[in-house]
Design a protein around this motif. Structure first.
Motif, PDB file in Angstrom:
ATOM      1  N   ARG A 156      84.448  27.710 -27.626  1.00  0.00           N
ATOM      2  CA  ARG A 156      84.724  26.288 -27.829  1.00  0.00           C
ATOM      3  C   ARG A 156      84.316  25.513 -26.576  1.00  0.00           C
ATOM      4  O   ARG A 156      84.157  26.080 -25.495  1.00  0.00           O
ATOM      5  N   GLY A 157      84.161  24.215 -26.750  1.00  0.00           N
ATOM      6  CA  GLY A 157      83.744  23.377 -25.632  1.00  0.00           C
ATOM      7  C   GLY A 157      84.787  22.340 -25.286  1.00  0.00           C
ATOM      8  O   GLY A 157      85.540  21.876 -26.145  1.00  0.00           O
ATOM      9  N   ALA A 158      84.815  21.970 -24.003  1.00  0.00           N
ATOM     10  CA  ALA A 158      85.760  20.956 -23.520  1.00  0.00           C
ATOM     11  C   ALA A 158      85.005  19.886 -22.731  1.00  0.00           C
ATOM     12  O   ALA A 158      85.130  19.781 -21.512  1.00  0.00           O
ATOM     13  N   PRO A 159      84.198  19.078 -23.428  1.00  0.00           N
ATOM     14  CA  PRO A 159      83.428  18.034 -22.739  1.00  0.00           C
ATOM     15  C   PRO A 159      84.334  16.901 -22.254  1.00  0.00           C
ATOM     16  O   PRO A 159      85.485  16.778 -22.690  1.00  0.00           O
ATOM     17  N   TYR A 160      83.815  16.077 -21.365  1.00  0.00           N
ATOM     18  CA  TYR A 160      84.603  14.981 -20.791  1.00  0.00           C
ATOM     19  C   TYR A 160      83.655  13.887 -20.305  1.00  0.00           C
ATOM     20  O   TYR A 160      82.440  14.102 -20.182  1.00  0.00           O
ATOM     21  N   ASP A 161      84.204  12.717 -20.006  1.00  0.00           N
ATOM     22  CA  ASP A 161      83.409  11.636 -19.436  1.00  0.00           C
ATOM     23  C   ASP A 161      83.120  11.997 -17.987  1.00  0.00           C
ATOM     24  O   ASP A 161      83.984  11.880 -17.115  1.00  0.00           O
ATOM     25  N   PHE A 162      81.901  12.450 -17.735  1.00  0.00           N
ATOM     26  CA  PHE A 162      81.522  12.981 -16.428  1.00  0.00           C
ATOM     27  C   PHE A 162      81.331  11.886 -15.379  1.00  0.00           C
ATOM     28  O   PHE A 162      81.071  12.179 -14.213  1.00  0.00           O
ATOM     29  N   ALA A 165      86.113  10.755 -11.917  1.00  0.00           N
ATOM     30  CA  ALA A 165      86.661  11.928 -11.245  1.00  0.00           C
ATOM     31  C   ALA A 165      87.973  12.367 -11.882  1.00  0.00           C
ATOM     32  O   ALA A 165      88.552  11.671 -12.732  1.00  0.00           O
ATOM     33  N   MET A 166      88.475  13.515 -11.461  1.00  0.00           N
ATOM     34  CA  MET A 166      89.638  14.144 -12.102  1.00  0.00           C
ATOM     35  C   MET A 166      90.851  13.207 -12.152  1.00  0.00           C
ATOM     36  O   MET A 166      91.525  13.093 -13.172  1.00  0.00           O
ATOM     37  N   SER A 167      91.131  12.536 -11.041  1.00  0.00           N
ATOM     38  CA  SER A 167      92.335  11.701 -10.954  1.00  0.00           C
ATOM     39  C   SER A 167      92.307  10.536 -11.928  1.00  0.00           C
ATOM     40  O   SER A 167      93.356   9.965 -12.244  1.00  0.00           O
ATOM     41  N   SER A 168      91.131  10.153 -12.398  1.00  0.00           N
ATOM     42  CA  SER A 168      91.015   9.004 -13.297  1.00  0.00           C
ATOM     43  C   SER A 168      91.070   9.389 -14.769  1.00  0.00           C
ATOM     44  O   SER A 168      91.061   8.507 -15.635  1.00  0.00           O
ATOM     45  N   HIS A 169      91.113  10.690 -15.061  1.00  0.00           N
ATOM     46  CA  HIS A 169      91.201  11.139 -16.457  1.00  0.00           C
ATOM     47  C   HIS A 169      92.665  11.135 -16.889  1.00  0.00           C
ATOM     48  O   HIS A 169      93.471  11.925 -16.397  1.00  0.00           O
ATOM     49  N   ARG A 170      92.994  10.264 -17.818  1.00  0.00           N
ATOM     50  CA  ARG A 170      94.398  10.108 -18.217  1.00  0.00           C
ATOM     51  C   ARG A 170      94.842  11.141 -19.243  1.00  0.00           C
ATOM     52  O   ARG A 170      96.005  11.511 -19.291  1.00  0.00           O
ATOM     53  N   THR A 171      93.927  11.595 -20.095  1.00  0.00           N
ATOM     54  CA  THR A 171      94.320  12.506 -21.174  1.00  0.00           C
ATOM     55  C   THR A 171      93.542  13.818 -21.184  1.00  0.00           C
ATOM     56  O   THR A 171      93.956  14.755 -21.859  1.00  0.00           O
ATOM     57  N   TYR A 172      92.444  13.897 -20.460  1.00  0.00           N
ATOM     58  CA  TYR A 172      91.573  15.064 -20.587  1.00  0.00           C
ATOM     59  C   TYR A 172      92.283  16.372 -20.279  1.00  0.00           C
ATOM     60  O   TYR A 172      92.171  17.354 -21.028  1.00  0.00           O
ATOM     61  N   PHE A 173      93.022  16.416 -19.200  1.00  0.00           N
ATOM     62  CA  PHE A 173      93.606  17.697 -18.793  1.00  0.00           C
ATOM     63  C   PHE A 173      94.746  18.134 -19.706  1.00  0.00           C
ATOM     64  O   PHE A 173      94.954  19.334 -19.912  1.00  0.00           O
ATOM     65  N   GLN A 174      95.439  17.173 -20.315  1.00  0.00           N
ATOM     66  CA  GLN A 174      96.429  17.543 -21.324  1.00  0.00           C
ATOM     67  C   GLN A 174      95.731  18.071 -22.574  1.00  0.00           C
ATOM     68  O   GLN A 174      96.158  19.062 -23.176  1.00  0.00           O
ATOM     69  N   PHE A 203      86.434  20.583 -11.804  1.00  0.00           N
ATOM     70  CA  PHE A 203      87.408  20.127 -12.797  1.00  0.00           C
ATOM     71  C   PHE A 203      88.315  21.286 -13.225  1.00  0.00           C
ATOM     72  O   PHE A 203      89.529  21.115 -13.368  1.00  0.00           O
ATOM     73  N   ALA A 204      87.730  22.458 -13.465  1.00  0.00           N
ATOM     74  CA  ALA A 204      88.520  23.608 -13.915  1.00  0.00           C
ATOM     75  C   ALA A 204      89.515  24.046 -12.844  1.00  0.00           C
ATOM     76  O   ALA A 204      90.665  24.394 -13.148  1.00  0.00           O
ATOM     77  N   THR A 205      89.097  24.028 -11.589  1.00  0.00           N
ATOM     78  CA  THR A 205      89.997  24.410 -10.490  1.00  0.00           C
ATOM     79  C   THR A 205      91.148  23.421 -10.383  1.00  0.00           C
ATOM     80  O   THR A 205      92.309  23.814 -10.200  1.00  0.00           O
ATOM     81  N   TRP A 206      90.836  22.150 -10.488  1.00  0.00           N
ATOM     82  CA  TRP A 206      91.871  21.103 -10.488  1.00  0.00           C
ATOM     83  C   TRP A 206      92.874  21.360 -11.604  1.00  0.00           C
ATOM     84  O   TRP A 206      94.091  21.333 -11.409  1.00  0.00           O
ATOM     85  N   PHE A 207      92.338  21.626 -12.819  1.00  0.00           N
ATOM     86  CA  PHE A 207      93.184  21.878 -13.988  1.00  0.00           C
ATOM     87  C   PHE A 207      94.092  23.081 -13.760  1.00  0.00           C
ATOM     88  O   PHE A 207      95.311  23.010 -13.990  1.00  0.00           O
ATOM     89  N   LEU A 208      93.531  24.184 -13.302  1.00  0.00           N
ATOM     90  CA  LEU A 208      94.323  25.403 -13.116  1.00  0.00           C
ATOM     91  C   LEU A 208      95.410  25.206 -12.056  1.00  0.00           C
ATOM     92  O   LEU A 208      96.526  25.718 -12.194  1.00  0.00           O
TER      93      LEU A 208
END
Length: 418
Positions: A156-162, A165-174, A203-208
């Motif tokens: 599966r894929g987990a694309p995002y608005d590239f 930056a990570m801190s500005s993504h409000r819903t992506y990591f959830q 992004f993945a390191t931030w998420f983990l």
């Protein structure tokens, strides 16, 4: 019965026998490894847009229903480039530290959770007929399917608005957390492998590092980081100084630069002083040279007329510093770091003798994957990965994801103890 009818009947009988014989090599179903979620890199997600813009004088459409904003090869024609640039530009509000689309532009990410969302960045027939130039992780997904994986179930894929930056993504990591949990459940409670490419590794390191160790122990099998620019990239430095065109000769860097200077992740991916020596100069001009230090970068942005507010927000809000001070904290899961080396890679931008920053710089090169230097790619050694740090000689930045040498390294990890 005619000879043709006899032949057809025999063929049907053979197919029926083979279909019921699970031991037949032709129909054997392979057992896949652990399920996979792919996190793409910078510019590795399909971005759609809808326009309802104020009247403009640039000759571009102001009203338009949903269409592919990135990547759309037809929009890359010289006559269309300015329209795409204006539609992708972002606006930064220093009072709230937020980036948003330009007035009258709505955007959305296409296909979150599907394999297709990371197989292509342009899935149009035009891109296909031009040599399938819109393919991204398609070759990897095809190899996984050949090894028993199933689209949208075990890959599966987990694309995002590239652009942000990570801190500005409000819903992506959830959403990513829920996707991992759903993938785990869809695959009989098998732990999930995160495969990232390029900036996706940041992004993945931030998420983990946002997740509890209990959650990671339950849901994550391992993390495979491909071509991650841990210490940044000179290409993004070129983007915010003179403009960067990905080697497309018919596009002027000065045309795309206004967009590139509004993109948060271009500041996120600048050379990072945590990795580089304090004496390492990345930009040379007739007036002075600039290192990766925060002070020098601020001086450079003031010199070239770029507000420092976005840069300082991105660097502060997305800081990830582990015990070594070089890499982010160890993500707390079994981690592999795979990258290419041995190719000429941008290192220093030399504007001396030119009109800094509007002239095209001379590029001094260093060894790397053609996009990111070896020093940046190999900073993961700070995590003491041992033989899980894998260098693929002569593999390019995208080749680690797309070419056979890189894909085989990924398959070794996924299938070694299935």
């Amino acid at each position: 019965m005619t000879q043709l009818e006899v032949l057809i009947t025999l063929c049907l009988v053979v197919v029926a026998i083979l279909t019921q014989n699970s031991n037949c090599f032709f129909f054997e179903k392979k057992e896949p490894g652990p399920p996979v979620v792919i996190i793409p890199g910078d510019a590795g997600s399909m971005l759609d847009a809808k326009l309802n813009k104020p009247t403009s004088n640039d000759g571009c459409a102001t009203i338009r229903d949903w269409f592919r904003l990135w990547l759309n090869v037809k929009e890359m024609l010289p006559s269309n480039v300015v329209c795409g640039v204006n539609n992708r530009k972002m606006v930064f509000e220093p009072a709230t530290n937020t980036s948003s689309n330009s007035a009258g532009v709505q955007t959305r990410i296409s296909g979150f959770g599907t394999a297709h969302s990371v197989e292509y960045i342009d899935d149009s027939w035009t891109a296909y007929l031009l040599g399938n130039i819109g393919a991204y992780a398609h070759a990897l997904v095809e190899e996984l399917l050949d090894n028993g994986y199933e689209r949208d179930v075990s890959v599966r894929g987990a694309p995002y608005d590239f652009r942000i930056a990570m801190s500005s993504h409000r819903t992506y990591f959830q959403n990513l957390r829920e996707l991992v949990e759903n993938t785990y459940e869809k695959n009989d409670n098998k732990k999930v492998v995160l495969i990232s490419h390029s900036m996706g590794g940041i992004f993945a390191t931030w998420f983990l590092n946002l997740q509890s160790q209990e959650w990671k122990d339950r849901y994550i099998d391992s993390f495979i980081a491909l071509s991650t620019p841990w210490g940044g990239s000179t290409d993004t430095l070129q983007a915010v100084t003179s403009g960067y065109t990905f080697g497309i000769s018919f596009i002027s860097p000065l045309v795309v630069r206004p967009e590139q200077r509004t993109i948060e992740t271009n500041y996120l991916m600048l050379p990072n002083a945590r990795v580089w020596s304090a004496n390492k100069h990345f930009v040379l001009s007739d007036e002075r040279s600039y290192t990766a230090s925060r002070m020098d970068m601020n001086d450079m942005f003031r010199r070239i007329g770029v507000s420092t507010e976005r840069y300082n927000y991105v660097r502060d809000a997305n800081e990830q510093s582990g015990a070594s001070g070089v890499m982010p904290p160890n993500p707390g899961v079994l981690t592999y770091c795979i990258y290419g080396d041995g190719l000429d890679t941008s290192d220093v931008l030399d504007f001396r003798g030119g009109n800094f920053p509007d002239s095209k710089p001379r590029i001094q090169t260093i060894s790397g994957d053609g996009t990111v230097s070896y020093e940046s790619l190999s900073a993961c050694r700070e995590w003491n990965l041992g033989d899980r740090e894998i260098k693929v000689q002569s593999a390019s930045h995208s080749g680690v994801l797309q070419d056979d040498k890189g894909i085989q390294e990924i398959l070794k990890i996924l299938l070694h103890n299935k």
